[in-house]
Design a protein around this motif. Structure first.
Motif, short mmCIF file in Angstrom:
data_model
loop_
_atom_site.label_atom_id
_atom_site.label_comp_id
_atom_site.label_asym_id
_atom_site.label_seq_id
_atom_site.Cartn_x
_atom_site.Cartn_y
_atom_site.Cartn_z
N HIS A 99 0.81 -1.22 0.00
CA HIS A 99 0.00 0.00 0.00
C HIS A 99 0.85 1.28 0.00
N GLY A 100 1.99 1.22 -0.70
CA GLY A 100 2.89 2.37 -0.69
C GLY A 100 2.26 3.66 -1.19
N ALA A 101 1.43 3.58 -2.21
CA ALA A 101 0.79 4.79 -2.74
C ALA A 101 -0.12 5.43 -1.71
N ARG A 102 -0.80 4.60 -0.94
CA ARG A 102 -1.69 5.13 0.10
C ARG A 102 -0.90 5.87 1.17
N TYR A 103 0.26 5.32 1.55
CA TYR A 103 1.11 6.02 2.51
C TYR A 103 1.52 7.39 1.97
N MET A 104 1.89 7.44 0.71
CA MET A 104 2.34 8.70 0.12
C MET A 104 1.20 9.72 0.06
N ILE A 105 0.01 9.26 -0.29
CA ILE A 105 -1.14 10.17 -0.32
C ILE A 105 -1.44 10.69 1.09
N ASP A 106 -1.37 9.79 2.07
CA ASP A 106 -1.64 10.21 3.45
C ASP A 106 -0.61 11.23 3.94
N GLU A 107 0.60 11.17 3.39
CA GLU A 107 1.64 12.13 3.79
C GLU A 107 1.61 13.42 2.97
N GLY A 108 0.60 13.57 2.12
CA GLY A 108 0.44 14.84 1.41
C GLY A 108 0.98 14.88 0.00
N LEU A 109 1.15 13.73 -0.62
CA LEU A 109 1.67 13.69 -1.99
C LEU A 109 0.93 14.66 -2.92
N LEU A 110 -0.38 14.63 -2.89
CA LEU A 110 -1.16 15.39 -3.86
C LEU A 110 -1.25 16.87 -3.52
N ASP A 111 -0.81 17.24 -2.32
CA ASP A 111 -0.81 18.65 -1.91
C ASP A 111 0.61 19.19 -1.80
N ARG A 112 1.56 18.49 -2.38
CA ARG A 112 2.96 18.85 -2.24
C ARG A 112 3.27 20.24 -2.80
N THR A 113 2.49 20.67 -3.78
CA THR A 113 2.72 22.00 -4.36
C THR A 113 1.61 22.97 -3.97
#
Length: 403
Positions: free
Chosen positions: A147-161
């Protein structure tokens, strides 16, 4: 209207950096890592990107790497993804750069994905002034069930900018050893299945194998469940909504003359719609519970919910198809007639962002795709020349989105 990528020279640039792509891929292949903590892969990626004008962010709970390339003008954000983890498998390819880690192998081509994405970042950095917007490069650990993608989304991947810079479209490529090298295969709608793990423990009463009437044998109950579950797939689920249920692991007993107290079943459920998935969960619990009761036993049913369905959005598939046709030729872009029942955690990204995943053919030269060792085989080999195609496709998709 899509950018005329046929005139951009991207394929030539991809071949110019092919030596970098191959070297990075082979380094990763020699040193495969499993799961969410991939320190070597992270460091290799950071080294590959170190001289590029990128904002780099490291994961807190995993070894993920997010790199942002800002273009010369304001505009939207496009996300490009490459997964980094390997599989728990002993390699038997005989390659000169085979795995040096016992019990670990890049058998699904994630090493090629990382290398292609890093080289695409290099090409796009050289064209920074042409980009109206930004590219978000997603180097992801833990795709193989973690579930690596889910971890990244939870850490703010999509709001990085920032909220205004959330990706408007997301793309991923996945290499396949059983498709002709350099071809792109894609389809709109469901591309890959949801995947859940089923675990059933049947409890009876142990005893002597010569006197089953004095015991409650869980083995016949477990065996009956296997057949009943397959019948359920064909009789309780809509035939127009495919599902696959495989019992792949059965464990019971210790020797020939003891009836065990418990039997254990483990398998996987694959489905292509939330409705079918929910219905199958209900039926699995019902069938296993009541089949056990019919044998005088009890059943504990555990369903581990896995990746959701990977769903490609129509406009993104149309764009990807047009861009790849212009770049590679229409005959090298294939519309898949049906989904495949494998699962993919890029599905988490596509739940949040419109986009598409496509398969990149990587069958080795002189090998029939129909008989080539497939992904997840201990003997799978990928055509490294196909990586130049993947690099150019990634770069072309970003240039088109940010033209």
């Amino acid at each position: 209207m899509s950018l005329d990528v046929s005139k951009t020279g991207l394929l030539g640039e991809a071949h110019d950096v092919q030596h970098r792509t191959v070297a990075l891929r082979r380094d990763l292949h020699r040193h495969p890592e499993i799961g969410l903590n991939l320190p070597h892969a992270r460091d290799v990626v950071l080294a590959a990107l170190s001289d590029l004008p990128l904002q780099v962010h490291l994961g807190r709970s995993t070894s993920s790497v997010v790199a942002v390339l800002d273009g010369g003008r304001p505009g939207p954000t496009v996300l490009l993804r490459g997964d980094m983890d390997a599989l728990p498998l002993h390699e038997d390819t005989g390659l000169a750069f085979a795995s040096t880690v016992p019990g670990a192998m890049h058998a699904c081509g994630h090493d090629t994905h990382v290398a292609m994405l890093a080289s695409a970042a290099r090409i796009l950095a050289g064209r920074r002034d042409e980009l109206a917007g930004r590219v978000l490069f997603m180097f992801q650990p833990g795709e193989e069930g973690w579930h690596g993608a889910r971890y990244m989304i939870d850490e703010g991947l999509l709001d990085r900018t920032g909220p205004a810079g959330r990706p408007e479209v997301a793309y991923a490529l996945h290499i396949s050893a059983t498709l002709p090298a350099g071809e792109i295969h894609v389809r709109p709608g469901p591309l890959m299945a949801a995947a859940d793990v089923i675990k059933v423990t049947v409890t009876g009463r142990g005893g002597h194998a010569s006197a089953p009437h004095d015991a409650l044998d869980p083995v016949p109950a477990a065996a009956a469940m296997v057949g009943a579950l397959q019948t359920m797939i064909t009789r309780r689920l809509d035939a127009h909504q495919p599902a696959v249920l495989t019992v792949a692991h059965i464990r019971a007993g210790t020797t020939n003359n003891i009836i065990p107290e418990t039997a254990f079943l483990e398998g996987t459920l694959r489905s292509l719609s939330p409705q079918t998935r929910e219905r199958a969960h209900e039926e699995i619990r019902r069938i296993c519970t009541h089949t056990a009761l019919a044998h005088g036993c009890t059943a504990e049913v555990e369903i581990e919910v896995g990746y959701p369905v990977t769903v490609n959005t129509g406009p993104a598939v149309s764009t990807l198809t047009d861009v790849c046709a212009a770049l590679l030729g229409r005959d090298r872009v294939v519309t898949m007639p049906t989904p495949i029942m494998g699962a993919e955690d890029f599905s988490y990204v596509l739940e949040k962002v419109p986009g598409a995943m496509a398969f990149l053919g990587g069958c080795p030269p002189g090998t029939d795709p129909a008989t080539a060792p497939p992904n997840h085989s201990n003997r799978v080999v990928f055509d490294e020349a196909a990586m130049a195609t993947g690099v150019a496709v990634y770069a072309a998709l970003a240039l088109d989105a940010l033209r």
